[in-house]
Design an enzyme around this catalytic site. Structure first.
Site, short mmCIF file in Angstrom:
data_model
loop_
_atom_site.label_atom_id
_atom_site.label_comp_id
_atom_site.label_asym_id
_atom_site.label_seq_id
_atom_site.Cartn_x
_atom_site.Cartn_y
_atom_site.Cartn_z
N HIS A 120 0.82 -1.20 0.00
CA HIS A 120 0.00 0.00 0.00
C HIS A 120 0.87 1.26 0.00
CE1 HIS A 120 -3.83 2.12 1.78
NE2 HIS A 120 -3.55 2.50 0.55
N ASP A 245 9.44 -19.73 8.34
CA ASP A 245 8.74 -18.45 8.36
C ASP A 245 7.24 -18.68 8.44
OD1 ASP A 245 7.94 -15.84 8.13
OD2 ASP A 245 9.29 -15.37 6.47
N ASP A 289 9.09 -11.31 1.98
CA ASP A 289 10.49 -11.41 1.54
C ASP A 289 10.96 -10.11 0.91
OD1 ASP A 289 10.61 -14.05 2.35
OD2 ASP A 289 10.32 -14.87 0.34
N ASP A 304 19.16 -11.46 -2.33
CA ASP A 304 19.10 -10.76 -1.05
C ASP A 304 18.27 -9.49 -1.25
OD1 ASP A 304 19.49 -9.49 1.34
OD2 ASP A 304 21.63 -9.11 1.04
#
Length: 321
Positions: A120, A245, A289, A304
């Site tokens: 957003h 995760d 991520d 990364d």
């Protein structure tokens, strides 16, 4: 959802972080390692739904853009993170952001800023271009919800689920986030947030404020628009990248359920995130991520996330921004 990170994280910031009264967060270092990310104009970050600058303190806390700002500062950037309502409309968040952009301009003496927004945060930074284009050098969106997310449309159409999320999100999670940020007066409204994030609401916003940077199809938008502002974007197309995760695994199944496909990062459709020059739209990254959450847990085969922001800063530098 991200509140669990505060309990388990120790963030090491190579520098000094300062939070001003508005909620603006700056990160500086005594002596940068390089000038690789040293842009002409300051870089200003804006978070997405349920987002924050930092939860907790400098020594015991976690940043939304985890490890990103310190890395940019070490590479010469003048960098800030902004604090807006976790749950609100694009316009209200945009007005909150505008105040902090003005503060950055006053603090640095710069004429413009480079804005970077996640989720957003994409439409939110575009609001600054709409109302004050003279203050913007570039906009960079990471999984920006420019054409919305069907997840929000589905939630708006499911009264029981929306009611449950209102209690949990609007009255518990979001207020706790703003309290931990030290800015509990920030308003929160789940319904206005979902409308802004929905595909229907986004289409209405874009019709009211059209932009050549938003493509009509799944292609590129215009990189440099007539107001002199540059536009960039990237996004991912993964729904699960690390079994450890748990937060990511939970929320990244929402878009596949709504869209009935996996052409998304778990929350935002790949094509809906296209904006300006699309740097890449198929990173092996989930929605979290993309901001290096949860605490850098990601696929060993994925890039990364911190390096992607560093490369973008260098891209802006080379563009003279």
């Amino acid at each position: 959802m991200k509140l669990k990170t505060i309990i388990t994280s120790l963030i090491c910031v190579a520098g000094i972080s300062t939070t001003h009264a508005s909620g603006l967060q700056s990160v500086t270092v005594n002596k940068p390692n390089s000038d690789y990310a040293k842009t002409k104009y300051p870089i200003v970050f804006n978070h997405g739904m349920f987002g924050f600058t930092r939860l907790g303190t400098t020594s015991l806390g976690v940043d939304y853009f985890y490890q990103v700002l310190p890395d940019l500062a070490r590479n010469g950037a003048t960098v800030y993170a902004t604090q807006v309502s976790p749950l609100e409309s694009t316009e209200l968040r945009g007005e909150q952001l505008l105040q902090q952009v003005d503060e950055v301009l006053a603090l640095t003496g710069a004429e413009k800023v480079n804005l970077i927004g996640h989720s957003h945060g994409g439409p939110t930074i575009r609001y600054i271009e709409i109302v004050a284009p003279e203050k913007v050098a570039s906009l960079t969106a990471v999984a920006g919800t420019f054409k919305g997310s069907k997840v929000a449309d589905d939630l708006l159409g499911n009264a029981p689920l929306k009611a449950m999320l209102t209690v949990l999100g609007q009255y518990i999670i979001a207020p706790l986030e703003t309290l931990l940020e030290g800015n509990p007066s920030l308003p929160n409204n789940l319904n206005r947030s979902l409308i802004s994030l929905s595909e229907k609401g986004s289409a209405e916003f874009n019709a009211k404020y059209p932009s050549a940077a938003i493509p009509n199809d799944c292609g590129h938008g215009q990189n440099l628009t007539s107001n002199g502002v540059y536009h960039y974007s990237w996004t991912g197309v993964a729904q699960a990248t690390n079994v450890l995760d748990a937060v990511d695994l939970a929320i990244s199944q929402l878009a596949p359920l709504s869209y009935k496909n996996k052409d998304n990062d778990g929350l935002v459709s790949r094509c809906n995130a296209h904006f300006g020059q699309v740097i890449r739209d198929d990173y092996k990254q989930t929605h979290l991520d993309e901001i290096n959450q949860l605490l850098s847990l990601r696929s060993v085969f994925a890039p990364d996330p911190v390096s992607l922001y560093r490369q973008q800063a260098n891209r802006l530098k080379l563009q003279g921004l």
